[in-house]
Write a protein that holds these residues in place. Structure first.
Motif, PDB file in Angstrom:
ATOM      1  N   PHE A 163       0.860  -1.187   0.000  1.00 44.04           N
ATOM      2  CA  PHE A 163       0.000   0.000   0.000  1.00 44.04           C
ATOM      3  C   PHE A 163       0.895   1.235   0.000  1.00 44.04           C
ATOM      4  CE2 PHE A 163      -2.369  -3.416   1.880  1.00 44.04           C
ATOM      5  CZ  PHE A 163      -3.653  -3.269   1.384  1.00 44.04           C
ATOM      6  N   VAL A 164       0.652   2.137  -0.951  1.00 37.86           N
ATOM      7  CA  VAL A 164       1.486   3.330  -1.108  1.00 37.86           C
ATOM      8  C   VAL A 164       0.662   4.560  -0.760  1.00 37.86           C
ATOM      9  CG1 VAL A 164       2.901   4.692  -2.694  1.00 37.86           C
ATOM     10  CG2 VAL A 164       2.787   2.195  -2.931  1.00 37.86           C
ATOM     11  N   ALA A 165       1.257   5.465   0.028  1.00 38.49           N
ATOM     12  CA  ALA A 165       0.575   6.712   0.385  1.00 38.49           C
ATOM     13  C   ALA A 165       0.410   7.566  -0.865  1.00 38.49           C
ATOM     14  CB  ALA A 165       1.380   7.467   1.450  1.00 38.49           C
ATOM     15  N   ALA A 169       2.042  15.395   0.008  1.00 41.90           N
ATOM     16  CA  ALA A 169       2.331  16.466   0.964  1.00 41.90           C
ATOM     17  C   ALA A 169       2.833  15.902   2.282  1.00 41.90           C
ATOM     18  CB  ALA A 169       1.086  17.315   1.194  1.00 41.90           C
ATOM     19  N   LYS A 170       2.434  14.667   2.558  1.00 46.32           N
ATOM     20  CA  LYS A 170       2.869  14.040   3.807  1.00 46.32           C
ATOM     21  C   LYS A 170       4.127  13.203   3.606  1.00 46.32           C
ATOM     22  CE  LYS A 170      -1.821  13.760   5.702  1.00 46.32           C
ATOM     23  NZ  LYS A 170      -2.877  12.852   6.235  1.00 46.32           N
ATOM     24  N   GLY A 171       4.697  13.242   2.428  1.00 44.64           N
ATOM     25  CA  GLY A 171       5.881  12.454   2.167  1.00 44.64           C
ATOM     26  C   GLY A 171       5.499  11.094   1.600  1.00 44.64           C
ATOM     27  N   GLU A 172       6.292  10.583   0.697  1.00 40.69           N
ATOM     28  CA  GLU A 172       5.979   9.307   0.069  1.00 40.69           C
ATOM     29  C   GLU A 172       6.295   8.175   1.036  1.00 40.69           C
ATOM     30  OE1 GLU A 172       6.946   6.806  -4.014  1.00 40.69           O
ATOM     31  OE2 GLU A 172       7.769   8.813  -3.694  1.00 40.69           O
ATOM     32  N   ARG A 173       5.276   7.438   1.373  1.00 37.55           N
ATOM     33  CA  ARG A 173       5.452   6.314   2.290  1.00 37.55           C
ATOM     34  C   ARG A 173       4.727   5.102   1.745  1.00 37.55           C
ATOM     35  NH1 ARG A 173       3.196   7.971   7.861  1.00 37.55           N
ATOM     36  NH2 ARG A 173       1.561   8.793   6.513  1.00 37.55           N
ATOM     37  N   ALA A 174       5.166   3.936   2.167  1.00 36.49           N
ATOM     38  CA  ALA A 174       4.507   2.699   1.753  1.00 36.49           C
ATOM     39  C   ALA A 174       4.664   1.665   2.856  1.00 36.49           C
ATOM     40  CB  ALA A 174       5.106   2.178   0.450  1.00 36.49           C
ATOM     41  N   ILE A 175       3.713   0.769   2.958  1.00 33.73           N
ATOM     42  CA  ILE A 175       3.818  -0.338   3.903  1.00 33.73           C
ATOM     43  C   ILE A 175       3.521  -1.633   3.150  1.00 33.73           C
ATOM     44  CG2 ILE A 175       3.154   1.044   5.901  1.00 33.73           C
ATOM     45  CD1 ILE A 175       0.418  -0.424   5.738  1.00 33.73           C
ATOM     46  N   THR A 176       4.075  -2.705   3.667  1.00 31.58           N
ATOM     47  CA  THR A 176       3.860  -4.031   3.078  1.00 31.58           C
ATOM     48  C   THR A 176       3.233  -4.932   4.125  1.00 31.58           C
ATOM     49  OG1 THR A 176       5.785  -3.767   1.643  1.00 31.58           O
ATOM     50  CG2 THR A 176       4.945  -6.003   1.951  1.00 31.58           C
ATOM     51  N   LEU A 177       2.184  -5.627   3.734  1.00 29.29           N
ATOM     52  CA  LEU A 177       1.538  -6.601   4.606  1.00 29.29           C
ATOM     53  C   LEU A 177       1.818  -7.998   4.080  1.00 29.29           C
ATOM     54  CD1 LEU A 177      -2.047  -5.132   5.284  1.00 29.29           C
ATOM     55  CD2 LEU A 177      -0.053  -5.035   6.768  1.00 29.29           C
ATOM     56  N   TYR A 178       2.032  -8.935   5.011  1.00 25.46           N
ATOM     57  CA  TYR A 178       2.156 -10.351   4.659  1.00 25.46           C
ATOM     58  C   TYR A 178       0.986 -11.095   5.292  1.00 25.46           C
ATOM     59  CZ  TYR A 178       6.982  -9.366   3.242  1.00 25.46           C
ATOM     60  OH  TYR A 178       8.098  -8.856   2.631  1.00 25.46           O
ATOM     61  N   PRO A 179      -0.152 -11.146   4.606  1.00 25.75           N
ATOM     62  CA  PRO A 179      -1.312 -11.855   5.174  1.00 25.75           C
ATOM     63  C   PRO A 179      -1.011 -13.335   5.394  1.00 25.75           C
ATOM     64  CG  PRO A 179      -1.958 -10.485   3.311  1.00 25.75           C
ATOM     65  CD  PRO A 179      -0.469 -10.544   3.306  1.00 25.75           C
ATOM     66  N   TYR A 180      -1.484 -13.840   6.494  1.00 23.24           N
ATOM     67  CA  TYR A 180      -1.291 -15.261   6.798  1.00 23.24           C
ATOM     68  C   TYR A 180      -2.421 -15.704   7.718  1.00 23.24           C
ATOM     69  CZ  TYR A 180       0.307 -13.995  11.494  1.00 23.24           C
ATOM     70  OH  TYR A 180       0.378 -13.513  12.776  1.00 23.24           O
ATOM     71  N   THR A 219      -5.524   5.625   5.647  1.00 18.95           N
ATOM     72  CA  THR A 219      -5.779   5.260   7.045  1.00 18.95           C
ATOM     73  C   THR A 219      -4.977   4.036   7.436  1.00 18.95           C
ATOM     74  OG1 THR A 219      -8.039   6.130   6.848  1.00 18.95           O
ATOM     75  CG2 THR A 219      -7.578   4.687   8.721  1.00 18.95           C
ATOM     76  N   LEU A 220      -4.889   3.061   6.523  1.00 20.68           N
ATOM     77  CA  LEU A 220      -4.124   1.838   6.792  1.00 20.68           C
ATOM     78  C   LEU A 220      -2.654   2.169   7.022  1.00 20.68           C
ATOM     79  CD1 LEU A 220      -4.646  -1.266   6.872  1.00 20.68           C
ATOM     80  CD2 LEU A 220      -3.782  -1.334   4.535  1.00 20.68           C
ATOM     81  N   ILE A 221      -2.103   3.041   6.189  1.00 17.95           N
ATOM     82  CA  ILE A 221      -0.697   3.427   6.342  1.00 17.95           C
ATOM     83  C   ILE A 221      -0.501   4.192   7.648  1.00 17.95           C
ATOM     84  CG2 ILE A 221       1.126   4.869   5.366  1.00 17.95           C
ATOM     85  CD1 ILE A 221      -0.034   4.199   2.596  1.00 17.95           C
ATOM     86  N   LEU A 237      -3.214  -5.519  12.831  1.00 18.57           N
ATOM     87  CA  LEU A 237      -4.430  -5.048  12.162  1.00 18.57           C
ATOM     88  C   LEU A 237      -5.624  -5.930  12.520  1.00 18.57           C
ATOM     89  CD1 LEU A 237      -5.785  -3.166  10.070  1.00 18.57           C
ATOM     90  CD2 LEU A 237      -5.116  -4.825   8.308  1.00 18.57           C
ATOM     91  N   ILE A 238      -5.428  -7.245  12.496  1.00 24.54           N
ATOM     92  CA  ILE A 238      -6.533  -8.169  12.787  1.00 24.54           C
ATOM     93  C   ILE A 238      -6.944  -8.066  14.254  1.00 24.54           C
ATOM     94  CG2 ILE A 238      -7.218 -10.588  12.852  1.00 24.54           C
ATOM     95  CD1 ILE A 238      -6.966  -9.327  10.051  1.00 24.54           C
ATOM     96  N   SER A 239      -5.972  -7.997  15.134  1.00 24.72           N
ATOM     97  CA  SER A 239      -6.272  -7.984  16.572  1.00 24.72           C
ATOM     98  C   SER A 239      -6.929  -6.686  17.028  1.00 24.72           C
ATOM     99  CB  SER A 239      -4.993  -8.231  17.383  1.00 24.72           C
ATOM    100  OG  SER A 239      -4.050  -7.207  17.141  1.00 24.72           O
ATOM    101  N   THR A 240      -6.752  -5.619  16.247  1.00 26.85           N
ATOM    102  CA  THR A 240      -7.332  -4.305  16.613  1.00 26.85           C
ATOM    103  C   THR A 240      -8.213  -3.786  15.475  1.00 26.85           C
ATOM    104  OG1 THR A 240      -5.374  -3.143  15.792  1.00 26.85           O
ATOM    105  CG2 THR A 240      -5.388  -3.753  18.128  1.00 26.85           C
ATOM    106  N   TRP A 241      -8.865  -4.683  14.789  1.00 24.61           N
ATOM    107  CA  TRP A 241      -9.651  -4.324  13.600  1.00 24.61           C
ATOM    108  C   TRP A 241     -10.728  -3.281  13.911  1.00 24.61           C
ATOM    109  CZ3 TRP A 241      -9.203  -4.258   8.635  1.00 24.61           C
ATOM    110  CH2 TRP A 241     -10.329  -4.186   7.811  1.00 24.61           C
ATOM    111  N   SER A 242     -11.392  -3.435  15.042  1.00 25.53           N
ATOM    112  CA  SER A 242     -12.465  -2.489  15.390  1.00 25.53           C
ATOM    113  C   SER A 242     -11.907  -1.078  15.572  1.00 25.53           C
ATOM    114  CB  SER A 242     -13.183  -2.945  16.661  1.00 25.53           C
ATOM    115  OG  SER A 242     -12.277  -3.038  17.748  1.00 25.53           O
ATOM    116  N   GLN A 243     -10.712  -0.953  16.146  1.00 24.83           N
ATOM    117  CA  GLN A 243     -10.098   0.369  16.326  1.00 24.83           C
ATOM    118  C   GLN A 243      -9.718   0.983  14.979  1.00 24.83           C
ATOM    119  OE1 GLN A 243      -6.937   0.303  19.286  1.00 24.83           O
ATOM    120  NE2 GLN A 243      -7.924  -1.383  20.355  1.00 24.83           N
TER     121      GLN A 243
END
Length: 431
Positions: A163-165, A169-180, A219-221, A237-243
């Motif tokens: 997922f890429v921001a 304006a907030k700076g280029e950021r990205a995160i990687t998830l490894y679903p399992y 929001t995910l990032i 993410l899964i353990s705090t999905w409601s938040q």
């Protein structure tokens, strides 16, 4: 095709014998029971595995020749479950989780059986772990649709979602998830309604889908920026999905509010321009006509130079008609002014009623707009009033000057007119 429910029914009829190996169980009975016949027949037709051995009264027989009508004194057989990966029957949840690499790329089978737990996934009421497993698999599939990039290699040990921001304006950021999938993850409750609604297949039903998907990614990032490691992020993410859903809801509300406030500001600006434009038209319509006032005053000079009372009277009459027409025009413009004022009140009433919901800058903007328009209205109203008074000034000056210069002639004329009127009345009286 494997019939999982038929296997589960047969296994239960046999009393759920323990597995002697990870994928096989033995069964033996020394008293005839028609339910055992039914169970053996169901095992054959379930295509869930094969019989390693099938003895009837000590004689090895072909299981496919066995049916519910067969009679026997003793029966024993060994059944081996298919381990090719196409049969959704598992010893326990741990074995099910060992197959998770294939499930993260597609939804979990709709029907499967957990032997140790005696759980058939298609039976009601559903075990909460089954519900969570289905939800997790759906969530992973939905997240893949939302991700900018994902690993398409089925042979890869890890399934990557990137997922890429999009807000530079907030700076280029990205995160990687490894679903399992992991047995511990089945203890959490997951709802997939939100991510389901964000799928590209819903584009026709939701015009704002692209922006909502963008807000979800942002929001995910934002939510996972403090976590490290693809698997750790996914677990968090899964353990705090409601938040996470609460944070997304807040971000979406902020965007919608900002969009609504921006729209309201545009509406106020357009209303202000419209009202100002209409008032400007009123001024433009009368600006050319009011020039008749100084022209009429110039004509008054001609009255003083008139050689006869008739000539002067004609000039006065012309000035009176001009003043009357101008006064009527100004009266019509005053009615137009009243309509503009009423329209302004209608345009701004809805925003004034909702002003308490608007931010301070928008409230101030609305207040300043109303104050400016009100001031313009007052000035226009005063101008119209003064012009209506001035419209009659040439007529009053002309009549006064005419009566002063030709007072004697006018008095003689009035006397003659009075005599003529009396004569006519006398004639009518005699008749």
């Amino acid at each position: 095709m494997v019939d999982v429910s038929k296997f589960a029914e047969a296994y239960r009829l046999l009393g759920r014998p323990a597995l002697v190996r990870a994928n096989a169980f033995d069964f033996r009975a020394s008293a005839f029971n028609p339910e055992i016949n039914s169970a053996a027949e169901k095992l054959v037709t379930s295509n869930a595995g094969r019989f390693d051995e099938f003895l009837i009264d000590g004689v090895d027989v072909n299981p496919s020749d066995f049916n519910a009508c067969s009679a026997w004194s003793t029966i024993e057989f060994s059944f081996v479950l298919d381990t090719s990966g196409t049969v959704p029957i598992f010893k326990n949840f741990d074995q099910l989780m060992a197959r998770s690499k294939s499930f993260v790329r597609t939804e979990v089978p709709t029907s499967f059986y957990i032997i140790d737990e005696n759980i058939l996934s298609s039976e009601e009421p559903l075990d909460h772990r089954i519900k969570t497993l289905h939800a997790l698999c759906r969530l992973i599939v939905y997240l893949a649709d939302l991700a900018h990039f994902h690993d398409e290699k089925e042979s890869s040990d890890e399934y990557k979602l990137v997922f890429v921001a999009e807000d530079l304006a907030k700076g280029e950021r990205a995160i990687t998830l490894y679903p399992y999938l992991d047995r511990k993850l089945l203890d959490f409750e997951i709802s997939t309604e939100l991510v389901d609604s964000l799928q590209m297949s819903n584009l026709e039903e939701s015009p704002q889908l692209f922006k909502e998907r963008s807000i979800f990614r942002a929001t995910l990032i934002e939510y996972l920026a403090g976590q490290f490691g693809g698997k750790e992020r996914f677990k968090f993410l899964i353990s705090t999905w409601s938040q996470f859903l609460i944070l997304y809801g807040n971000n979406l509300s902020t965007y919608l509010s900002g969009f609504s406030f921006h729209k309201a500001k545009q509406e106020v600006a357009n209303a202000q321009l419209t009202v100002a434009d209409q008032m400007s038209k009123v001024v433009s319509d009368i600006s050319g006509k009011v020039l008749s006032i100084p022209i009429s005053l110039a004509v008054v000079i001609a009255i003083s130079k008139a050689e006869s009372v008739l000539e002067s009277s004609i000039l006065v009459l012309g000035i009176l008609i001009t003043s009357a027409l101008l006064a009527e025009t100004l009266a019509a413009q005053k009615l137009q002014y009243e309509r503009i004022k009423h329209s302004r009140m209608i345009m701004f009433t809805s925003h004034q009623q909702k002003a308490h919901q608007y931010p301070e800058d928008l409230r101030s903007y609305i207040k300043d707009s109303i104050s400016a328009l009100t001031a313009n209205e007052k000035k226009l109203r005063s101008s119209l009033l003064v012009l209506r008074i001035l419209a009659w000034a040439p007529a009053i000056v002309a009549a006064t000057l005419h009566s002063c210069i030709f007072q004697k002639d006018l008095l003689e004329g009035f006397d003659k007119l009075a005599f003529f009127v009396r004569a006519i009345l006398a004639v009518f009286t005699c008749c």
